[in-house]
Write a protein that holds these residues in place. Structure first.
Motif, PDB file in Angstrom:
ATOM      1  N   VAL A  69      -4.874   1.097  11.710  1.00  0.00           N
ATOM      2  CA  VAL A  69      -5.315   0.581  10.416  1.00  0.00           C
ATOM      3  C   VAL A  69      -4.070   0.343   9.574  1.00  0.00           C
ATOM      4  O   VAL A  69      -3.254   1.251   9.393  1.00  0.00           O
ATOM      5  CB  VAL A  69      -6.258   1.589   9.711  1.00  0.00           C
ATOM      6  N   GLU A  71      -2.690  -1.572   5.877  1.00  0.00           N
ATOM      7  CA  GLU A  71      -2.983  -2.242   4.606  1.00  0.00           C
ATOM      8  C   GLU A  71      -2.080  -3.468   4.507  1.00  0.00           C
ATOM      9  O   GLU A  71      -0.869  -3.360   4.653  1.00  0.00           O
ATOM     10  CB  GLU A  71      -2.725  -1.300   3.434  1.00  0.00           C
ATOM     11  N   THR A  76      -7.491  -4.655   4.404  1.00  0.00           N
ATOM     12  CA  THR A  76      -7.210  -3.672   5.441  1.00  0.00           C
ATOM     13  C   THR A  76      -7.431  -4.310   6.800  1.00  0.00           C
ATOM     14  O   THR A  76      -8.483  -4.902   7.044  1.00  0.00           O
ATOM     15  CB  THR A  76      -8.137  -2.448   5.299  1.00  0.00           C
TER      16      THR A  76
END
Length: 118
Positions: A69, A71, A76
């Protein structure tokens, strides 16, 4: 598709695997070494946004599931990677026969995970 997950766990037990055991140390958090159904948590690093699972189910090879994951601005990005290292012809046959199902299942899994908050 929880029914498919349960069916896979049942088949795993039939063939002598671990099945859908639950061995998490915490109900809302994954820790390195936890058992999660028929997976083992190899790496759970929330700060880095990295989760790596190793399959302990009966397979004609070895399998990993990985999520990252990241940003990116106000969005995201979730990357999901399924890796399978087949053992012999049976392993290759297994993987190629299940590719259509895996594409459907993994897409749904990633979409479900992307909806989880926290």
């Amino acid at each position: 598709m929880e029914w498919a997950w349960k069916a896979r766990g049942f088949l795993d037990q039939v063939f002598g695997g671990v099945g859908l055991r639950r061995g998490r140390t915490h109900h809302n958090r994954l820790d390195n070494g936890d058992a999660l159904d028929f997976w083992r948590v190899i790496l759970a690093d929330k700060e880095e946004g990295h989760l790596l699972l190793y399959a302990e189910m009966k397979l004609p090879g070895e399998a990993w599931l990985e999520w990252r994951v990241v940003e990116e601005g106000n969005k995201t990005k979730v990357t999901q990677t399924a890796t399978f290292r087949p053992k012999g012809v049976l392993g290759r046959l297994y993987w190629y026969l299940l590719v259509p199902f895996h594409m459907f299942i993994f897409r749904g899994l990633c979409n479900s995970l992307s909806q989880v908050k926290g």
